[in-house]
Design a protein around this motif. Structure first.
Motif, PDB file in Angstrom:
ATOM      1  N   TYR A  34      69.446 -18.315  -1.068  1.00 12.65           N
ATOM      2  CA  TYR A  34      69.492 -19.784  -1.101  1.00 12.65           C
ATOM      3  C   TYR A  34      69.981 -20.353   0.223  1.00 12.65           C
ATOM      4  CZ  TYR A  34      71.056 -24.464  -2.483  1.00 12.65           C
ATOM      5  OH  TYR A  34      71.266 -25.818  -2.553  1.00 12.65           O
ATOM      6  N   VAL A  35      71.035 -19.786   0.754  1.00 11.29           N
ATOM      7  CA  VAL A  35      71.580 -20.280   2.022  1.00 11.29           C
ATOM      8  C   VAL A  35      70.601 -20.040   3.163  1.00 11.29           C
ATOM      9  CG1 VAL A  35      73.415 -19.969   3.722  1.00 11.29           C
ATOM     10  CG2 VAL A  35      73.976 -20.031   1.292  1.00 11.29           C
ATOM     11  N   LEU A  36      70.003 -18.862   3.208  1.00  9.59           N
ATOM     12  CA  LEU A  36      69.062 -18.547   4.281  1.00  9.59           C
ATOM     13  C   LEU A  36      67.806 -19.403   4.201  1.00  9.59           C
ATOM     14  CD1 LEU A  36      69.280 -14.638   4.355  1.00  9.59           C
ATOM     15  CD2 LEU A  36      70.354 -16.259   5.923  1.00  9.59           C
ATOM     16  N   ARG A  89      68.075 -16.613  10.819  1.00  7.30           N
ATOM     17  CA  ARG A  89      66.882 -15.799  10.969  1.00  7.30           C
ATOM     18  C   ARG A  89      67.226 -14.356  11.293  1.00  7.30           C
ATOM     19  NH1 ARG A  89      62.949 -17.628   8.418  1.00  7.30           N
ATOM     20  NH2 ARG A  89      61.562 -16.304   9.666  1.00  7.30           N
ATOM     21  N   VAL A  90      68.270 -14.153  12.100  1.00  2.78           N
ATOM     22  CA  VAL A  90      68.697 -12.794  12.432  1.00  2.78           C
ATOM     23  C   VAL A  90      69.185 -12.075  11.175  1.00  2.78           C
ATOM     24  CG1 VAL A  90      70.325 -11.418  13.787  1.00  2.78           C
ATOM     25  CG2 VAL A  90      69.274 -13.466  14.784  1.00  2.78           C
ATOM     26  N   LEU A 146      67.555  -8.791   9.457  1.00  2.00           N
ATOM     27  CA  LEU A 146      68.382  -7.608   9.201  1.00  2.00           C
ATOM     28  C   LEU A 146      68.257  -7.171   7.748  1.00  2.00           C
ATOM     29  CD1 LEU A 146      71.647  -8.406  11.227  1.00  2.00           C
ATOM     30  CD2 LEU A 146      69.917  -6.674  11.742  1.00  2.00           C
ATOM     31  N   MET A 147      68.148  -8.161   6.835  1.00  2.92           N
ATOM     32  CA  MET A 147      67.914  -7.819   5.439  1.00  2.92           C
ATOM     33  C   MET A 147      66.573  -7.113   5.265  1.00  2.92           C
ATOM     34  SD  MET A 147      70.339  -8.695   3.290  1.00  2.92           S
ATOM     35  CE  MET A 147      71.831  -9.663   3.236  1.00  2.92           C
ATOM     36  N   LEU A 152      63.746 -13.356  -3.420  1.00  2.00           N
ATOM     37  CA  LEU A 152      64.130 -14.709  -3.824  1.00  2.00           C
ATOM     38  C   LEU A 152      64.007 -15.719  -2.687  1.00  2.00           C
ATOM     39  CD1 LEU A 152      67.296 -13.985  -6.012  1.00  2.00           C
ATOM     40  CD2 LEU A 152      64.978 -14.527  -6.775  1.00  2.00           C
ATOM     41  N   TYR A 153      63.917 -15.251  -1.466  1.00  2.00           N
ATOM     42  CA  TYR A 153      63.858 -16.169  -0.321  1.00  2.00           C
ATOM     43  C   TYR A 153      62.667 -17.116  -0.448  1.00  2.00           C
ATOM     44  CZ  TYR A 153      63.465 -17.687   4.549  1.00  2.00           C
ATOM     45  OH  TYR A 153      63.358 -18.436   5.705  1.00  2.00           O
TER      46      TYR A 153
END
Length: 304
Positions: A120-122, A131-132, A136-137, A184-185
Protein backbone atom coordinates in the motif's frame (compact mmCIF):
# COMPACT_ATOMS: atom_id res chain seq x y z
CA UNK A 1 -39.93 2.24 -36.10
CA UNK A 2 -41.81 0.81 -33.16
CA UNK A 3 -42.81 2.75 -30.06
CA UNK A 4 -40.47 0.58 -27.97
CA UNK A 5 -37.50 1.50 -30.14
CA UNK A 6 -38.35 5.23 -30.03
CA UNK A 7 -38.60 5.09 -26.24
CA UNK A 8 -35.27 3.27 -26.00
CA UNK A 9 -33.55 5.85 -28.22
CA UNK A 10 -34.95 8.67 -26.09
CA UNK A 11 -33.75 7.06 -22.84
CA UNK A 12 -30.42 5.46 -23.86
CA UNK A 13 -29.18 6.17 -27.42
CA UNK A 14 -25.99 4.09 -27.01
CA UNK A 15 -27.92 1.03 -25.89
CA UNK A 16 -30.32 1.52 -28.78
CA UNK A 17 -27.43 1.55 -31.27
CA UNK A 18 -26.02 -1.64 -29.72
CA UNK A 19 -29.40 -3.35 -29.96
CA UNK A 20 -29.82 -2.19 -33.55
CA UNK A 21 -26.63 -3.90 -34.67
CA UNK A 22 -27.21 -7.23 -36.40
CA UNK A 23 -26.35 -10.22 -34.27
CA UNK A 24 -23.44 -12.23 -35.60
CA UNK A 25 -23.98 -15.96 -35.65
CA UNK A 26 -21.10 -18.00 -34.34
CA UNK A 27 -20.30 -21.04 -36.41
CA UNK A 28 -18.35 -23.98 -35.03
CA UNK A 29 -15.94 -25.29 -37.62
CA UNK A 30 -14.52 -28.77 -37.89
CA UNK A 31 -11.15 -27.54 -36.65
CA UNK A 32 -12.77 -26.13 -33.51
CA UNK A 33 -14.36 -29.49 -32.79
CA UNK A 34 -11.04 -31.29 -33.26
CA UNK A 35 -9.26 -28.89 -30.91
CA UNK A 36 -12.02 -29.21 -28.31
CA UNK A 37 -11.94 -33.01 -28.51
CA UNK A 38 -8.16 -33.17 -28.14
CA UNK A 39 -8.29 -30.73 -25.23
CA UNK A 40 -10.89 -32.81 -23.41
CA UNK A 41 -8.87 -35.99 -23.97
CA UNK A 42 -5.69 -34.38 -22.63
CA UNK A 43 -7.55 -33.02 -19.59
CA UNK A 44 -9.13 -36.41 -18.93
CA UNK A 45 -5.71 -38.14 -19.07
CA UNK A 46 -4.23 -35.50 -16.78
CA UNK A 47 -7.12 -35.93 -14.31
CA UNK A 48 -6.54 -39.67 -14.23
CA UNK A 49 -2.81 -39.17 -13.61
CA UNK A 50 -3.58 -36.86 -10.68
CA UNK A 51 -6.57 -38.66 -9.14
CA UNK A 52 -5.40 -42.28 -9.30
CA UNK A 53 -2.36 -41.81 -6.99
CA UNK A 54 -4.58 -39.99 -4.48
CA UNK A 55 -7.13 -42.81 -4.50
CA UNK A 56 -4.36 -45.42 -4.18
CA UNK A 57 -2.92 -43.54 -1.19
CA UNK A 58 -6.36 -43.30 0.40
CA UNK A 59 -7.07 -47.02 -0.03
CA UNK A 60 -3.60 -47.95 1.24
CA UNK A 61 -4.14 -45.91 4.40
CA UNK A 62 -6.75 -48.49 5.49
CA UNK A 63 -4.48 -51.51 4.90
CA UNK A 64 -1.85 -53.17 7.05
CA UNK A 65 1.77 -53.33 5.93
CA UNK A 66 1.51 -57.00 4.90
CA UNK A 67 -1.68 -56.32 2.96
CA UNK A 68 -0.08 -53.40 1.11
CA UNK A 69 2.82 -55.58 -0.08
CA UNK A 70 0.62 -58.60 -0.82
CA UNK A 71 -2.11 -56.80 -2.80
CA UNK A 72 -1.20 -53.13 -3.36
CA UNK A 73 -3.90 -52.42 -5.97
CA UNK A 74 -6.93 -54.00 -4.33
CA UNK A 75 -9.47 -52.52 -1.95
CA UNK A 76 -8.73 -52.88 1.77
CA UNK A 77 -10.23 -55.88 3.54
CA UNK A 78 -11.52 -53.68 6.39
CA UNK A 79 -12.26 -49.96 6.59
CA UNK A 80 -11.10 -49.20 10.12
CA UNK A 81 -9.15 -46.14 11.24
CA UNK A 82 -6.41 -47.93 13.17
CA UNK A 83 -3.68 -46.54 10.93
CA UNK A 84 -4.96 -42.99 11.43
CA UNK A 85 -5.07 -43.44 15.21
CA UNK A 86 -1.52 -44.84 15.21
CA UNK A 87 -0.23 -42.05 12.99
CA UNK A 88 -1.94 -39.37 15.11
CA UNK A 89 -0.90 -40.67 18.54
CA UNK A 90 1.82 -43.33 18.35
CA UNK A 91 3.91 -41.56 15.70
CA UNK A 92 3.17 -38.06 17.03
CA UNK A 93 1.56 -36.64 13.88
CA UNK A 94 -1.07 -34.95 16.03
CA UNK A 95 1.58 -32.73 17.64
CA UNK A 96 3.22 -32.12 14.26
CA UNK A 97 -0.15 -31.16 12.79
CA UNK A 98 -0.66 -28.67 15.63
CA UNK A 99 2.85 -27.26 15.11
CA UNK A 100 2.16 -26.82 11.40
CA UNK A 101 -1.16 -25.06 12.05
CA UNK A 102 0.52 -22.67 14.51
CA UNK A 103 3.48 -21.89 12.26
CA UNK A 104 1.51 -21.50 9.04
CA UNK A 105 -1.38 -19.63 10.71
CA UNK A 106 0.77 -17.06 12.50
CA UNK A 107 3.14 -16.65 9.54
CA UNK A 108 0.23 -16.23 7.13
CA UNK A 109 -1.39 -13.56 9.31
CA UNK A 110 1.87 -11.62 9.68
CA UNK A 111 2.87 -11.85 6.03
CA UNK A 112 -0.57 -10.72 4.85
CA UNK A 113 -0.59 -7.78 7.28
CA UNK A 114 2.97 -6.66 6.62
CA UNK A 115 2.78 -7.36 2.90
CA UNK A 116 -0.46 -5.40 2.48
CA UNK A 117 0.92 -2.43 4.42
CA UNK A 118 4.18 -2.45 2.47
CA UNK A 119 2.45 -2.77 -0.92
CA UNK A 120 0.00 0.00 0.00
CA UNK A 121 2.73 2.46 0.91
CA UNK A 122 4.84 1.64 -2.15
CA UNK A 123 1.84 1.91 -4.50
CA UNK A 124 0.03 4.96 -3.08
CA UNK A 125 2.72 7.28 -1.69
CA UNK A 126 5.78 8.97 -3.17
CA UNK A 127 8.20 7.81 -0.52
CA UNK A 128 11.90 8.54 -1.17
CA UNK A 129 13.48 5.34 -2.40
CA UNK A 130 10.15 3.55 -2.87
CA UNK A 131 11.09 2.32 -6.32
CA UNK A 132 14.38 0.96 -4.98
CA UNK A 133 12.54 -0.86 -2.20
CA UNK A 134 10.06 -2.30 -4.69
CA UNK A 135 12.81 -3.57 -6.99
CA UNK A 136 14.62 -5.07 -4.01
CA UNK A 137 11.41 -6.93 -3.21
CA UNK A 138 11.31 -8.21 -6.78
CA UNK A 139 14.95 -9.25 -6.48
CA UNK A 140 13.95 -11.33 -3.46
CA UNK A 141 11.73 -13.41 -5.74
CA UNK A 142 14.71 -14.34 -7.91
CA UNK A 143 17.01 -15.31 -5.02
CA UNK A 144 17.16 -19.11 -4.56
CA UNK A 145 16.16 -19.95 -1.01
CA UNK A 146 18.74 -22.73 -0.63
CA UNK A 147 21.53 -20.14 -0.94
CA UNK A 148 20.26 -18.49 2.25
CA UNK A 149 20.02 -21.68 4.32
CA UNK A 150 23.49 -21.45 5.87
CA UNK A 151 23.27 -17.71 6.79
CA UNK A 152 19.76 -18.24 8.15
CA UNK A 153 20.99 -21.16 10.25
CA UNK A 154 23.67 -19.08 11.95
CA UNK A 155 21.42 -16.02 12.34
CA UNK A 156 18.71 -18.04 14.10
CA UNK A 157 21.35 -19.80 16.18
CA UNK A 158 22.82 -16.45 17.21
CA UNK A 159 19.50 -15.06 18.41
CA UNK A 160 18.46 -18.30 20.12
CA UNK A 161 15.58 -19.20 17.77
CA UNK A 162 17.09 -22.19 15.99
CA UNK A 163 14.82 -25.22 16.28
CA UNK A 164 11.88 -23.20 17.62
CA UNK A 165 8.48 -22.37 16.18
CA UNK A 166 9.01 -18.56 16.45
CA UNK A 167 12.24 -18.91 14.44
CA UNK A 168 10.40 -20.88 11.78
CA UNK A 169 7.58 -18.32 11.71
CA UNK A 170 10.02 -15.44 11.16
CA UNK A 171 11.70 -17.36 8.34
CA UNK A 172 8.36 -18.14 6.69
CA UNK A 173 7.35 -14.49 6.83
CA UNK A 174 10.63 -13.37 5.24
CA UNK A 175 10.28 -16.09 2.61
CA UNK A 176 6.71 -15.14 1.56
CA UNK A 177 6.89 -11.35 1.93
CA UNK A 178 8.39 -10.44 -1.50
CA UNK A 179 5.74 -12.39 -3.41
CA UNK A 180 2.96 -10.86 -1.30
CA UNK A 181 4.18 -7.31 -1.92
CA UNK A 182 4.63 -7.96 -5.63
CA UNK A 183 1.13 -9.44 -5.96
CA UNK A 184 -0.72 -6.76 -3.96
CA UNK A 185 1.18 -3.81 -5.43
CA UNK A 186 -0.88 -3.80 -8.65
CA UNK A 187 -4.16 -4.09 -6.72
CA UNK A 188 -3.44 -1.06 -4.54
CA UNK A 189 -2.04 0.84 -7.52
CA UNK A 190 -5.28 0.44 -9.46
CA UNK A 191 -7.62 1.62 -6.69
CA UNK A 192 -9.18 5.06 -7.37
CA UNK A 193 -7.51 7.95 -5.60
CA UNK A 194 -10.84 9.78 -5.27
CA UNK A 195 -12.03 7.36 -2.57
CA UNK A 196 -8.82 7.82 -0.61
CA UNK A 197 -9.13 11.60 -0.83
CA UNK A 198 -12.79 11.42 0.21
CA UNK A 199 -11.75 9.50 3.33
CA UNK A 200 -9.23 12.23 4.15
CA UNK A 201 -11.91 14.90 3.68
CA UNK A 202 -14.17 13.03 6.11
CA UNK A 203 -11.42 13.21 8.72
CA UNK A 204 -10.10 9.65 8.52
CA UNK A 205 -6.50 9.13 9.54
CA UNK A 206 -3.98 7.21 7.44
CA UNK A 207 -4.47 4.07 9.53
CA UNK A 208 -8.26 4.24 9.37
CA UNK A 209 -8.19 4.93 5.64
CA UNK A 210 -6.01 1.89 5.08
CA UNK A 211 -7.84 -0.59 7.29
CA UNK A 212 -11.46 0.53 6.75
CA UNK A 213 -11.43 1.89 3.18
CA UNK A 214 -8.54 0.70 1.02
CA UNK A 215 -7.94 -2.77 2.46
CA UNK A 216 -11.54 -3.99 1.92
CA UNK A 217 -11.37 -2.75 -1.67
CA UNK A 218 -8.33 -4.98 -2.27
CA UNK A 219 -10.14 -8.06 -0.93
CA UNK A 220 -9.85 -10.02 -4.24
CA UNK A 221 -6.08 -9.64 -4.22
CA UNK A 222 -5.86 -10.48 -0.53
CA UNK A 223 -7.90 -13.65 -1.05
CA UNK A 224 -5.76 -14.82 -3.96
CA UNK A 225 -2.38 -14.18 -2.36
CA UNK A 226 -3.60 -15.59 0.95
CA UNK A 227 -4.53 -18.92 -0.65
CA UNK A 228 -1.26 -19.11 -2.60
CA UNK A 229 0.76 -18.32 0.51
CA UNK A 230 -1.10 -20.95 2.52
CA UNK A 231 -0.39 -23.63 -0.07
CA UNK A 232 3.28 -22.65 -0.30
CA UNK A 233 3.88 -22.44 3.45
CA UNK A 234 1.98 -25.63 4.29
CA UNK A 235 4.03 -27.61 1.76
CA UNK A 236 7.35 -25.99 2.69
CA UNK A 237 10.04 -28.64 3.20
CA UNK A 238 13.56 -27.23 2.81
CA UNK A 239 13.31 -24.48 5.45
CA UNK A 240 11.98 -26.61 8.33
CA UNK A 241 14.37 -29.48 7.58
CA UNK A 242 17.38 -27.16 7.71
CA UNK A 243 16.27 -24.75 10.45
CA UNK A 244 14.16 -26.88 12.76
CA UNK A 245 16.27 -29.79 14.08
CA UNK A 246 14.31 -30.09 17.34
CA UNK A 247 12.15 -33.22 17.03
CA UNK A 248 9.53 -31.90 19.45
CA UNK A 249 8.98 -28.89 17.16
CA UNK A 250 8.69 -30.84 13.90
CA UNK A 251 6.12 -29.79 11.30
CA UNK A 252 4.30 -32.24 9.05
CA UNK A 253 6.62 -32.07 6.03
CA UNK A 254 9.79 -32.92 7.94
CA UNK A 255 7.92 -35.38 10.15
CA UNK A 256 6.81 -37.26 7.03
CA UNK A 257 10.39 -37.42 5.73
CA UNK A 258 11.75 -38.58 9.09
CA UNK A 259 9.04 -41.21 9.49
CA UNK A 260 9.48 -42.60 5.97
CA UNK A 261 13.27 -42.95 6.29
CA UNK A 262 13.40 -44.06 9.93
CA UNK A 263 13.31 -47.84 9.49
CA UNK A 264 13.34 -48.53 5.77
CA UNK A 265 11.12 -51.48 4.90
CA UNK A 266 10.26 -52.01 8.56
CA UNK A 267 8.24 -48.81 8.72
CA UNK A 268 4.50 -49.08 9.33
CA UNK A 269 3.35 -48.54 5.75
CA UNK A 270 -0.34 -48.24 6.66
CA UNK A 271 0.37 -45.51 9.20
CA UNK A 272 2.66 -43.82 6.68
CA UNK A 273 -0.12 -43.60 4.09
CA UNK A 274 -2.51 -42.39 6.79
CA UNK A 275 -0.01 -39.65 7.67
CA UNK A 276 0.14 -38.66 4.00
CA UNK A 277 -3.64 -38.27 3.94
CA UNK A 278 -3.54 -36.22 7.15
CA UNK A 279 -0.95 -33.96 5.55
CA UNK A 280 -2.68 -33.35 2.23
CA UNK A 281 -6.32 -33.11 3.38
CA UNK A 282 -6.07 -29.45 4.59
CA UNK A 283 -4.53 -28.44 1.24
CA UNK A 284 -7.26 -30.21 -0.72
CA UNK A 285 -10.01 -28.70 1.44
CA UNK A 286 -8.66 -25.17 1.04
CA UNK A 287 -8.29 -25.58 -2.71
CA UNK A 288 -11.72 -27.15 -3.24
CA UNK A 289 -13.57 -24.49 -1.24
CA UNK A 290 -11.60 -21.47 -2.48
CA UNK A 291 -10.70 -22.36 -6.08
CA UNK A 292 -13.43 -20.13 -7.50
CA UNK A 293 -12.29 -17.27 -5.31
CA UNK A 294 -8.71 -17.85 -6.44
CA UNK A 295 -9.57 -17.94 -10.15
CA UNK A 296 -11.79 -14.87 -9.91
CA UNK A 297 -9.22 -12.93 -7.89
CA UNK A 298 -6.38 -13.64 -10.29
CA UNK A 299 -8.45 -12.81 -13.38
CA UNK A 300 -9.66 -9.59 -11.76
CA UNK A 301 -6.13 -8.58 -10.88
CA UNK A 302 -4.74 -9.28 -14.35
CA UNK A 303 -7.56 -7.43 -16.09
CA UNK A 304 -6.76 -4.12 -14.41
Amino acid sequence: MSDKTRALIAIDPKRARRNALPTRKTTVTRGDKVVATISHIVLAIWSIIVILPLLWTLFSSFKSTSEIFASPFTLPSSWDFTNYVNAWTKYNFGQMFLNTVIVVGVALFLVMLLGAMCAYVLARFSVPGSRVIYYLMLAGLTFPVFLAIVPLFFVLQGIGLLGTLPGLIITYVAFALPFTVFFLYSFFKSLPYEIQEAAYVDGASEWRTFFQVMLPMAKPGLAAVGILNFLGLWNQFLLPVALNPNTSQYVLSQGMAAFASAAGYEVDQGALFAAVIITIVPVLVVYIFFQRQLQGSVSQGTSR
